[in-house]
Design a protein around this motif. Structure first.
Motif, PDB file in Angstrom:
ATOM      1  N   MET B 244      -0.843 -48.727 -56.237  1.00 42.12           N
ATOM      2  CA  MET B 244      -0.819 -49.240 -57.613  1.00 42.12           C
ATOM      3  C   MET B 244      -1.111 -50.718 -57.706  1.00 42.12           C
ATOM      4  N   ILE B 245      -0.727 -51.468 -56.665  1.00 36.04           N
ATOM      5  CA  ILE B 245      -0.734 -52.927 -56.782  1.00 36.04           C
ATOM      6  C   ILE B 245      -2.141 -53.510 -56.750  1.00 36.04           C
ATOM      7  N   GLY B 246      -2.253 -54.730 -57.170  1.00 39.08           N
ATOM      8  CA  GLY B 246      -3.510 -55.459 -57.076  1.00 39.08           C
ATOM      9  C   GLY B 246      -3.894 -56.110 -58.386  1.00 39.08           C
ATOM     10  N   ARG B 247      -4.645 -57.164 -58.290  1.00 43.31           N
ATOM     11  CA  ARG B 247      -5.103 -57.864 -59.471  1.00 43.31           C
ATOM     12  C   ARG B 247      -6.086 -57.002 -60.239  1.00 43.31           C
ATOM     13  N   ASP B 248      -6.056 -57.148 -61.567  1.00 44.58           N
ATOM     14  CA  ASP B 248      -6.916 -56.361 -62.447  1.00 44.58           C
ATOM     15  C   ASP B 248      -7.509 -57.329 -63.472  1.00 44.58           C
ATOM     16  N   ALA B 249      -8.809 -57.373 -63.553  1.00 51.05           N
ATOM     17  CA  ALA B 249      -9.457 -58.303 -64.484  1.00 51.05           C
ATOM     18  C   ALA B 249      -9.065 -58.012 -65.935  1.00 51.05           C
TER      19      ALA B 249
END
Lengths: 100, 522
Positions: B244-249
């Motif tokens: 699920m994790i992580g940067r999202d623009a």
């Protein structure tokens, strides 16, 4: 304590109609919650910075470059954007006149 | 066969599918039938779901139509998230936007609303191989701690159907506890994953604020809202979080998590320093004896596993957390919920649905919002509007944001001398339906221990740590209960981005506690 007039004023700001029988209970319940939250008035908070991004202010992760380039990109097709609207007309959202 | 399938955790099911011992389509059908039976039973069942998929996806993890062109990294899962989710079906809280499935946030305002795009968290899990099984019931717009505020009726606690499952992610927690879904996605603003996990005897994790994208979550309080897993065990929580994790623009507040999430393996707690804050007694109420006993047993087990338990730490501003939260969250909600105005989607009040007629635009707005929002949501919109109104902003919102800074500083100070902080997740076990609806503050107090971590943005997990024998358990349909006692949750919190450390400690404790997470399966 919040009275009837203040409830009606805030409801108008919130664009929320209240039935007559909802006004008194709302005043009572808001007053009760405010009594609890007003405890933060006890604290000496002079010179304390307010939190903005909670993690950015407490860790070394960089959030200063969060802005994307201001470039055009594709968006929802018009018919998809309108598909869930309660009323549409001529490719736009249809609403009652502000001064009917 | 079916008992064997039901006994598998999500990670075990995923491994079995990977090894060719279990068919992903059969697994989906198995859970789909269980979920559909509960949905059809309505209030005769547990009422966990607001929607259940009609059929298994042709191929597990198949990408469905995307109407909205995303930024390239929006749906790309974390590069090194490890093993795939192999087709283990996922129940998703109603407030996540899911293309082609109703997304109503438990509200009449959005009854029947089907969004044109899918939330990033759901899209990432789907890309990793977890197909959408069902949407789960919740308090309206995530405002509540019992799932009684849903426009679609309350969800019942599978341990005792006369009691609430907690909230706001009550449908997700109850579905996992009852074995109606292998795992579920929830959201936590002030405790909405951890408190229902505690009351239903499952694992619930609120990640560091910003580590999971909020794009496509119907917003409640944007500076606090965070998505996270509700699962049968700690390993499943780690597996879901990894994907699920992580940067999202599409979410400017999302962050690149500095660590990959690993599956936990720790069996000991040697050298781990666990702090128990002095400020454990909530204002105006106290921890139930049964909860206190389970909590102290868990601390004793932690010491047996090698942990150093330190009761000398202090979070002096934590007792003000609930007060600050009930300014900040309603203020943000009053702004976020301004979008529900009867124009672009959702309800438009019937009395003003005709454009030609006596009614004007303002009238349409106010009637729509009167008809569409439930009582608790109206109360919070009013509270938030009041706190933000001219002349009150500095005394309420401004001060509350400073209290938030003090609470974050308290945690930073504490984490200089301990690795993790332990509290009970909630002061009590699952309470009776209707018990706290008349007095809002008594309901709010069930989040006393979870709100400070939300305000500080730090990760926290709730794991079951035993059964409180203080209350008798009512069986299904008034029958004698099978066994006694209600689940108690242990909350562990760590500094920002310490999820791996948290999951490892929770894993070691989970093994020692040996709670039976299948005891409430239906």
């Amino acid at each position: 304590m919040i009275g009837r007039d203040e409830v009606l004023h805030v409801a108008r700001l919130a664009r929320l109609a209240l039935a007559e029988e909802e006004i008194e209970p709302m005043a009572r319940e808001l007053s009760a919650v405010l009594e609890h939250v007003e405890r933060i008035g006890e604290l000496d908070l002079d010179g304390v910075q307010p939190t903005s991004h909670v993690v950015a202010s407490s860790s070394k992760v960089d959030v200063t470059r969060a802005l994307r380039p201001d470039e055009p990109r594709p968006c929802l097709p018009r018919e998809v954007a309108l598909a869930q609207a309660p009323a549409v007309s001529d490719g736009g959202f249809l609403v009652p006149s502000p001064q009917a | 066969m079916s008992a064997e399938v039901l006994a598998l955790s999500a990670a075990q099911a995923s491994a079995a599918i990977g090894a060719g011992e279990l068919d992903a389509g059969e697994l989906f059908s198995f859970y789909r039938e269980r979920a559909e039976a509960d949905r059809e039973a309505g209030q005769e069942g547990l009422n966990c779901f607001t929607w259940v998929a009609r059929e298994a996806p042709g191929k597990a993890g198949t990408r469905v139509r995307e109407t909205v062109p995303h930024w390239p990294d929006t749906v790309r899962m974390h590069e090194s998230a490890g093993s795939s989710l192999a087709g283990v079906p996922l129940a998703v809280k109603d407030l996540f936007c899911t293309e082609d499935a109703p997304s109503q946030s438990g509200s009449r305002m959005l009854e029947g609303y089907t969004p044109p795009y899918t939330a990033s968290a759901v899209a990432r899990l789907r890309e990793a191989g977890a197909p959408l099984l069902a949407k789960t019931n919740q308090d309206e717009f995530a405002m509540g701690s019992s799932t009684e505020n849903s426009a679609f009726g309350p969800t019942l606690n599978p341990w005792d159907r006369t009691r609430v499952p907690g909230g706001s992610s009550g449908g997700s927690a109850a579905a996992v506890a009852a074995g109606l879904a292998p795992w579920a996605l929830g959201t936590d603003t002030g405790g909405s994953i951890r408190q229902p996990a505690s009351l239903c005897g499952v694992v619930g994790l609120k990640p560091t604020y910003g580590s999971v994208s909020r794009y496509g979550m119907i917003a409640f309080a944007s500076s606090l809202d965070q998505a996270g897993p509700l699962t049968r065990d700690v390993t499943d929580a780690a597996l879901m979080l990894a994907h699920m994790i992580g940067r999202d623009a599409c979410d400017a507040t999302s962050l690149a998590h500095p660590q990959q999430i690993a599956l936990p393996s720790a069996e000991r707690l040697d050298g781990v320093r666990i702090g128990v804050p002095a400020e454990l007694e909530p204002e105006g109420s106290s921890i139930e004896d049964g909860v206190r006993r389970c909590f102290h047993r868990a601390l004793a087990l932690a010491e047996e596993l090698g942990a150093q338990v330190n009761t000398d730490i202090s979070l002096p501003h934590a007792p003000y957390g609930l007060s600050a939260y009930y300014i900040l969250a309603p203020a943000e909600a009053s702004s976020n919920l301004a979008r529900f105005d009867g124009v672009r989607y959702g309800l438009r009040a019937a009395s003003s649905s005709k454009v030609e007629g006596a009614t004007d635009l303002l009238d349409m707005y106010t009637r729509t919002r009167h008809d569409g929002f439930g009582r608790e949501v109206k109360r919070r919109i009013m509270l938030g509007t009041y706190a933000l109104s001219s002349g009150y902003y500095e005394a309420y919102y401004g001060r509350a944001q400073k209290v938030r800074t003090k609470i974050a500083e308290d945690f930073a100070t504490a984490f200089a001398s301990v690795d993790l902080i332990a509290t009970p997740t909630s002061p009590g076990v699952a309470f009776a339906l209707g018990e706290k609806t008349a007095d809002p503050w008594s309901m709010y107090l069930s989040d006393y221990f979870t709100v400070p971590m939300s305000l500080a943005g730090i990760p926290a997990i709730s794991i079951p740590c035993g059964l409180s024998d203080e209350h008798a358990r009512a069986g299904a349909n008034g029958a004698e209960a099978n066994g006694s006692g209600l689940p108690v949750g242990l909350q562990l919190a760590g500094p920002a981005f310490s999820e791996n450390k948290l999951l490892d400690a929770a894993h070691a404790l989970e093994r020692a506690i040996a709670f039976d997470s299948t005891a409430a399966h239906v």
